[in-house]
Design an enzyme around this catalytic site. Structure first.
Site, PDB file in Angstrom:
ATOM      1  N   SER A 182      45.144  -1.888  92.399  1.00 10.56           N
ATOM      2  CA  SER A 182      45.349  -1.062  91.209  1.00 10.56           C
ATOM      3  C   SER A 182      44.023  -0.485  90.680  1.00 10.56           C
ATOM      4  O   SER A 182      43.369   0.268  91.378  1.00 10.56           O
ATOM      5  CB  SER A 182      46.079  -1.906  90.158  1.00 10.56           C
ATOM      6  OG  SER A 182      46.509  -1.110  89.112  1.00 10.56           O
ATOM      7  N   HIS A 238      54.472  -3.534  91.685  1.00  6.47           N
ATOM      8  CA  HIS A 238      53.020  -3.453  91.525  1.00  6.47           C
ATOM      9  C   HIS A 238      52.317  -4.802  91.721  1.00  6.47           C
ATOM     10  O   HIS A 238      51.201  -4.852  92.242  1.00  6.47           O
ATOM     11  CB  HIS A 238      52.713  -2.917  90.130  1.00  6.47           C
ATOM     12  CG  HIS A 238      51.323  -2.414  89.951  1.00  6.47           C
ATOM     13  ND1 HIS A 238      50.843  -1.283  90.577  1.00  6.47           N
ATOM     14  CD2 HIS A 238      50.283  -2.879  89.222  1.00  6.47           C
ATOM     15  CE1 HIS A 238      49.584  -1.081  90.237  1.00  6.47           C
ATOM     16  NE2 HIS A 238      49.213  -2.039  89.420  1.00  6.47           N
TER      17      HIS A 238
END
Ligand SMILES: *[C@@H]1O[C@H](CO)[C@@H](O)[C@H](O)[C@H]1NC(C)=O
Ligand SMILES: *[C@@H]1O[C@H](CO)[C@@H](O)[C@H](O)[C@H]1NC(C)=O
Ligand SMILES: *[C@@H]1O[C@H](CO)[C@@H](O)[C@H](O)[C@H]1NC(C)=O
Length: 394
Positions: free
Chosen positions: A170, A366
């Site tokens: 990320s 995620h």
């Protein structure tokens, strides 16, 4: 006003369901509770692996804390966490799952970074994060330009190596792209970089919590909650007040990262909350929100001061042509914070993508890159195989 309403409803709901009821401390396995409380190095030692702590000083005087599972003579590999996260994320799921242990067992010398401002890196040679506002004047731009290079140089010096392998998740990928475009000499210090849930273009971000974020940054209380709380104790306290409260928190979490109940060990959610959020500067969030709005991957927008800082009215784009390091991109379809459309656009602009890997489970979210039951089978083995190809070539 609207945001305040949402917050009030949230807290009221939690209270109705859980105030006065038993805390979850008594329900969950003691190990889960304890692992939520231990620091990264303590956790590593608890599971019988060696752990070291290192302090790295950046050229702008921030003191960063790194954690290492040392394997002298092993391939140095740097694992860099995402927004709100910390080094713990790479070992949290324990010796049978987590990437940090997996790599160590395969002979890597594992280093885990902590970006300025998180609970491990609230430190500076002159500024005090608890009182000096100037400490918090940074975005991920500064993490990319100062922190990551300082950590890379430190590792290379300590291990007497010329290059290392980089894994970012990320924001840990954002800072890779920014570093390699702003300080291209660092392309040469990385053998191969893995971008897990890559984040650069953000137009199509899907999280329903986005409007909350957009309003939230206007509110000083939220700002100080993120910056001045060393870790998640507030959220953890609320979420652990009862099982209904925990359920609400879990759903908020799924709204943020994408829902995938099959890959996540729900029993460990409470443990994750002991480590997340780990602290950031509000400017990091603001900078991301600017990217969503502008649909560009570019430097921080200082609005009327742009002229003074950049000698132009708009912030400059990051030049992705300069990111020449070999990159393996790993992305997924159900990632609310890193949408495939945006990832494909990024891939087209990066000059040296050697693997473009869509996670085969459509629900992969995620955080599954770090926490999923099948992360080893579906991702980490591939990371190791790709690395081996580059060991032979170099
Ligand atoms: C700050 O960094 C120094 C090393 O330079 C370290 O000894 C100290 O414990 C750190 N303090 C905090 C609060 O992390
Ligand atoms: C924050 O940092 C920016 C960029 O480095 C600088 O232009 C600005 O003056 C700083 N603001 C404060 C309040 O220190
Ligand atoms: C989930 O985590 C708990 C606590 O660590 C553990 O006891 C349990 O075996 C895990 N479940 C699975 C399916 O791995």
């Amino acid at each position: 006003m609207k945001l305040l309403e949402i917050i009030c409803i949230f807290f009221a709901t939690l209270c109705i369901f859980s105030c006065g009821k038993v805390s979850l401390e008594n329900i969950y396995p003691p190990d889960v509770i304890e692992d939520g409380k231990l620091l990264t190095d303590e956790l590593i030692r608890k599971y019988k692996y060696p752990a070291e702590t290192h302090f790295v000083i950046t050229s702008d005087k921030y003191i960063l804390r790194m954690h290492r599972i040392p394997k002298p003579g092993g391939r140095p590999i740097l694992l860099q966490h995402g927004l709100l996260d910390s080094s713990a994320t790479y070992i949290l799921m324990g010796p049978n799952l987590a990437l940090g242990y997996y790599l160590y067992d395969l002979g890597y010398d594992v280093w885990m970074g902590n970006a300025r401002g998180n609970r491990y890196s609230r430190n500076h040679t002159t500024l005090n994060p608890d009182i000096d506002k100037a400490f918090w004047n940074f975005s991920w731009h500064e993490i990319a330009v100062f922190d990551i290079p300082a950590m890379i140089d430190y590792i290379l010096y300590q291990t007497n190596s010329l290059k290392l392998i980089y894994v970012g998740h990320s924001q840990g990928t954002t800072v890779l792209f920014v570093m390699c475009s702003m300080r291209p000499e660092y392309n040469e210090k990385i053998i191969l970089a893995h971008a897990l849930a890559p984040v650069a273009f953000m137009k199509h971000i899907r999280t329903p919590l986005l409007p909350l974020g957009q309003q939230g940054i206007e509110i000083p209380v939220i700002k100080s909650m993120l910056e001045f709380l060393p870790n998640a104790n507030l959220f953890k306290g609320i979420c652990m007040s009862g099982q209904n409260a925990e359920e609400v928190c879990l759903n908020v979490y799924y709204m943020l990262v994408g829902k995938d109940v099959k890959q996540f060990n729900r029993t460990r959610f409470i443990m994750v909350l002991g480590h997340l959020p780990a602290g950031i500067a509000m400017k990091q969030v603001t900078h991301y929100l600017q990217l969503i709005k502008s649909d560009k991957f570019r430097q921080y927008d200082y609005v009327e001061e742009n002229k003074k800082i950049y000698c132009q009215n708009e912030p400059p784009d990051y030049d992705l042509k300069k990111v020449t390091v070999p990159i393996a991109m790993h992305y997924s379809l159900n990632d609310y914070l890193s949408e495939p459309v945006d990832v494909v656009r990024l891939k087209e602009l990066l000059p040296n993508v050697i693997d473009f890997h869509k996670m085969e489970i459509p629900q992969w979210n995620h955080m599954d890159f770090l926490y999923a039951f099948d992360a080893r089978k579906l991702l980490y083995t591939r990371i190791h195989e790709l690395n081996k190809r580059f060991f032979i070539e170099k």
